[in-house]
Every structure is written in C-alpha cells, then in structure tokens.
Write an enzyme that holds these catalytic residues in place. Structure first.
Site, PDB file in Angstrom:
ATOM      1  N   SER A 175       4.578   2.201   0.717  1.00 54.01           N
ATOM      2  CA  SER A 175       3.818   1.763   2.125  1.00 54.01           C
ATOM      3  C   SER A 175       4.937   1.940   3.296  1.00 54.01           C
ATOM      4  O   SER A 175       6.043   1.604   3.114  1.00 54.01           O
ATOM      5  CB  SER A 175       3.516   0.272   2.058  1.00 54.01           C
ATOM      6  OG  SER A 175       2.874  -0.047   3.385  1.00 54.01           O
ATOM      7  N   LYS A 181       1.001  -2.839  -4.918  1.00 56.23           N
ATOM      8  CA  LYS A 181       0.609  -1.718  -3.720  1.00 56.23           C
ATOM      9  C   LYS A 181      -0.896  -1.979  -3.421  1.00 56.23           C
ATOM     10  O   LYS A 181      -1.139  -2.127  -2.100  1.00 56.23           O
ATOM     11  CB  LYS A 181       0.985  -0.429  -3.950  1.00 56.23           C
ATOM     12  CG  LYS A 181       0.542   0.597  -2.833  1.00 56.23           C
ATOM     13  CD  LYS A 181       1.135   0.169  -1.410  1.00 56.23           C
ATOM     14  CE  LYS A 181       1.089   1.373  -0.485  1.00 56.23           C
ATOM     15  NZ  LYS A 181      -0.181   1.991  -0.308  1.00 56.23           N
ATOM     16  N   HIS A 228      -1.352  -5.335  -1.379  1.00 52.35           N
ATOM     17  CA  HIS A 228      -0.503  -5.128  -0.079  1.00 52.35           C
ATOM     18  C   HIS A 228      -1.906  -4.283   0.959  1.00 52.35           C
ATOM     19  O   HIS A 228      -1.856  -4.750   1.916  1.00 52.35           O
ATOM     20  CB  HIS A 228       0.846  -4.034  -0.366  1.00 52.35           C
ATOM     21  CG  HIS A 228       1.145  -3.506   1.136  1.00 52.35           C
ATOM     22  ND1 HIS A 228       0.097  -2.371   1.763  1.00 52.35           N
ATOM     23  CD2 HIS A 228       2.165  -3.741   2.060  1.00 52.35           C
ATOM     24  CE1 HIS A 228       0.899  -1.954   2.826  1.00 52.35           C
ATOM     25  NE2 HIS A 228       2.021  -2.906   3.065  1.00 52.35           N
ATOM     26  N   ASN A 229      -2.278  -3.326   0.324  1.00 50.54           N
ATOM     27  CA  ASN A 229      -3.305  -2.589   0.978  1.00 50.54           C
ATOM     28  C   ASN A 229      -4.507  -3.457   1.459  1.00 50.54           C
ATOM     29  O   ASN A 229      -5.284  -3.479   2.358  1.00 50.54           O
ATOM     30  CB  ASN A 229      -3.815  -1.467   0.392  1.00 50.54           C
ATOM     31  CG  ASN A 229      -2.820  -0.533   0.333  1.00 50.54           C
ATOM     32  OD1 ASN A 229      -1.479  -0.314   0.864  1.00 50.54           O
ATOM     33  ND2 ASN A 229      -3.188   0.893   0.162  1.00 50.54           N
ATOM     34  N   GLU A 277      -3.703  -5.553   3.960  1.00 52.04           N
ATOM     35  CA  GLU A 277      -3.647  -4.852   5.285  1.00 52.04           C
ATOM     36  C   GLU A 277      -5.142  -4.721   5.757  1.00 52.04           C
ATOM     37  O   GLU A 277      -5.220  -5.003   7.165  1.00 52.04           O
ATOM     38  CB  GLU A 277      -3.053  -3.380   5.022  1.00 52.04           C
ATOM     39  CG  GLU A 277      -3.168  -2.336   5.858  1.00 52.04           C
ATOM     40  CD  GLU A 277      -2.645  -1.182   5.368  1.00 52.04           C
ATOM     41  OE1 GLU A 277      -3.279  -0.236   5.678  1.00 52.04           O
ATOM     42  OE2 GLU A 277      -1.618  -1.176   4.818  1.00 52.04           O
TER      43      GLU A 277
END
Length: 475
Positions: free
Chosen positions: A134, A189, A192-193, A196
C-alpha cells in the site's frame, strides 16, 4: 554478467516505481513485461531508455532469459492485475524454475486465491508469498507499507529485500513484517483497503457538510482540513484533501468542482464486506462506503430522482466555529469506529483461518507509507500490545473514553446533517454501530420471536443457560 537479486514482472506505474525503488536500495533487478494482443509496443525498451536509464536495471524481452538472469534461489515479484493473469504467469514460470525458488504476488489478489497458490507451489517444491503493498505510486517509489504472508520458508530470503523498500516510521522501523501463513498478507491488505473506503467516504461526507451547512468555499475548507491535519486527525487522507481543495486548473477554476460525482472501485472493499458476512461480523462503515460508491454510480437515476423529489432549501445559518469543531469531533469518532471494525474483522479472521495475527504489529505497519496512515495508529498498536486478547478496540480505556466523550457532539451533528437533508450514510452507519454495540438489551428479541412464529426457528431465553433453545406455540 552478474546475476540479479530479484526479478520483476509487470511494468505498470506501480511495477516501474518498485523496480526503481529496489534498484535505489542497491538490489540488482531484472525486468520483463508481458506482451498483450493489440499492445505490442516494447514497454521494457521504453522503460530502460527513460526512467531506468543508468539505474543498474536489466531489461529482458523474453521470459526464459529473464529467469536465467536471476541468482538462485530465484525471487520473482509479480506486479500484474489480480486474477487470471497471476495464474497464467505462474503456469508460464513453472517449467523454468527450480525447487526452492520464490514467487511474490504484490498485487491486490483475493486472499483465497493466494491460499490456493501457496499450496500449489508447495506441491512443486517452490514458495509463494502473497504480499500486500500500500502507498500508491509515491509509496512504490519512495517507501510503501508492505504486508507479506504465505510460505514462511521464503521469509528469511525475501525479508531484507522487502524491508528495504518499505516506508520508515518516525522511529526508523521499516513498515514491513511477516503477517502469517497462506493468504494472511493479502487478507490484511484487503482489510486495509476496506478501512480506506470508509475513511474516504467519511471525509467526503464532512466536506459536503461544511460546504452546505456553512457555505464554505474550497480555500476555506482547505484551511480547515489543513488545521485538522495538525491535530488528532493527522493522516495522509486529511492532508491530501486539503491539497485537492486548493488545486486549480490552468483556467483558474478548481479541479474538484469539475470532477463528476461518480466514484469507482476495484473490488477490495466488496471483498471485505463479503468476508465479514462469512465471519458473521458487523462491518457497517466499510459496507456503507461500498454502497455509497454504488449509489454514486447511479448518476442518471439520481438526476431523475432529484428532479422528481425536490428538497426544500432551508439555507441554514450555523455558527462557524461550533460547527467546524462539531464536525471534527464527529469525524474523529467515526474514523476510530471504522478502524475498530477493521481490526475486529482481522481478529475474527485470525481465529477462523488459524493465522494468529498480531494486531499490534499490523497497526505499526500502517504508520507510514500506506494510504490509511494516521496519527492514532501508534496508540492502537499500544492497545493491542498491552492487551493482545482485547475483544474490541473500543474496550481499550483510551479509545473507549475518546468515543464516549465525542458521542454527544457526534449525535448532535449527525442530527443536524439529517435535518438539513444531507446524506451521510457512513457517518450514521458508524454512529448506529456504536450505539448498537453499547446497547445492553436490543430489539433482536422481537426478531427472534417473529422467526420462531413463522418458521419455528426457536429462541434462547433470558432465564435459561445460553445454548438451550425453546419453541413457543404462538397460536
């Protein structure tokens, strides 16, 4: 000729920047790019003649030569579109590789695909690493947050390479650590996205509120976000929001005002929501953000509906300082709630898939380089370090008190936005989640009664032990 330390396949913007990052850290890199039908231009030659010129990078025009240019055990980083392209490349590489060689997938692959690929390579005596990366273009070039997982045997070999290209936190620690086996790296990940998605939507809703409740101009809103970025909301996304609001076109107008209000998405947010349903976890903030993007894409329908149902323009007048302070508080509490949901999902996934995820280490990985880097991640890491088995982040004394103090203001300005007809799906989703999470006796007893009434689904009783089920003869 001296052989390369690592090979990189895929020369999109991320791939090019990572190749330059690797070379800049002293690694000898060989590159190759697939030739797709209708796109026969030599991407490798163009990159070598321009951005990679004089950087010590080796260009290869065919896959066999690319593999032969690597020292053993070979380490190959794939930076290609997730899905079929990854499997096709793996199949092409198999005949050229030896036992002990390592393939790293640095794209946004679905974690279950990574689980499968780890097992497939194990069967052939090779190692597969699913590595979340990222940071966008700048992160790839100057330092990203790197989340590797998969074949543990590969970690001692790839560790110095991956940690060298990672962003450094303020204490100098590289934002790269081993996440866990199988698809753990790509799973983290993915979450995480998802966080986001929620974070971006929350910021957008606050921008919209300032614009309509206070009639602020772009420069005024940029000033607010810039000031917020100096305090507890300090983060990458708050910082770039200020920069976006100030950015003008050559003709003098603001770019943001000429961008169509249709938000795209590539799927990682949807994956997070789908997985949360499999794990029976609430993910209201991320789900709300995904649905908000879906609704934004219905631009034509929204135009028809706006013409059919015209909102009354109240033209409210609110006190500037009070409203800005209230919106800051609401945004802070909602962001904490969104992060807490993401960590709760990872905690549940670690148990379900046997990954033993270190939530404190994950929070530390996100302090620099990544898109959701925020000032409060260090405190989140400390919360999980101090109490690794903490059931929920909002049970941490510090964060629990922060949200509890914010609650009255959060509720007030949520009510203000709804009263004035401003859609705020994710701010309200975060608030409803918090209110539901802190409710001792919810309305679900009536739902369970209805389920038992029409479907004999049974229910538990408050005056009996958990796990003991009853059925009522309602008629």
């Amino acid at each position: 000729m001296e052989k390369a330390d690592i090979g990189l396949i895929g020369l999109g913007v991320m791939g090019q920047n990572l190749a330059l990052n690797l070379a800049g850290r002293g690694w000898k890199v060989v590159i190759w790019n697939r030739t797709l039908p209708g796109k026969e231009e030599n991407v490798v030659a163009d990159f070598m003649a321009n951005r990679a010129k004089g950087k010590g990078i080796i260009g290869s025009n065919e896959l066999t030569g690319f593999v032969e240019a690597l020292k053993s055990p070979r380490v190959i980083l794939l930076m290609v579109q997730a899905g079929a392209a990854v499997d096709e490349l793996i199949d092409s590489l198999f005949p050229l590789l030896d036992k002990g060689d390592i393939i790293i997938d640095g794209g946004n692959s679905y974690f279950e695909d990574t689980e499968r690929r780890v097992k497939t390579l194990y069967d052939k005596g090779m190692y597969f690493v699913g590595c979340g990366i990222s940071g966008g273009e700048e992160g790839a070039l100057h330092g990203a947050s790197v989340m590797p997982g998969g074949a543990q045997e590969a970690w001692p070999i790839v560790r110095p390479i991956l940690r060298s290209i990672a962003a450094k936190a303020e204490d100098g620690t590289p934002c790269c650590e081993w996440i866990g086996p199988g698809g753990a790296g790509h799973y983290v990940k993915m979450v995480h996205n998802g966080i986001e998605y929620g974070d971006m939507q929350l910021i957008a809703e606050i921008y919209y509120a300032m614009k309509h409740l206070l009639a602020l101009k772009n420069e005024q809103m940029a000033d607010v976000f810039e000031q917020w970025n100096k305090g507890r909301l300090h983060s990458y996304l708050i910082g770039i929001t200020s920069a976006i609001l100030r950015h003008k076109e050559q003709g003098g107008g603001y770019v943001v005002d000429n961008i169509l209000d249709v938000a795209g998405q590539k799927g990682t947010g949807r994956w997070s929501v789908a997985n949360s349903m499999e794990l029976n976890m609430s993910l209201d903030v991320i789900a709300g953000a995904v649905f908000a993007r879906n609704l934004s894409a219905e631009k034509n329908l929204r135009m028809l509906m706006a013409n059919a149902y015209v909102h009354t323009e109240n033209r409210p007048v609110y006190h500037y300082q009070d409203t800005v302070a209230g919106l800051e508080t609401a945004l802070y509490a909602a962001r904490l709630t969104g992060y807490a949901q993401g960590f709760a999902l990872m905690r549940a996934a670690g148990k379900r898939y046997g990954w033993k995820l270190d939530l404190s280490a994950i929070a530390l990985l996100w302090r620099a380089g990544c898109i959701i880097r925020s000032a409060f991640l260090s405190d989140m890491a400390e919360a999980w370090r101090h109490t690794p088995d903490l059931p929920h982040l909002l049970l941490d004394k510090h964060f629990g008190q922060e949200v509890a103090r914010a609650l009255p203001v959060w509720k007030k300005y949520m009510g203000v936005m709804l009263k004035e007809g401003l859609a705020a799906p994710v701010l309200s989703a975060a608030l409803n989640y918090y209110l539901g999470l802190t409710t001792r006796h919810s309305s679900a007893n009536l739902i369970q009664a209805m389920r038992d009434y029409f479907g004999a689904h049974t229910f538990e009783r408050v005056d009996s032990l958990r796990g003991e089920f009853f059925h009522e003869h309602w008629e």
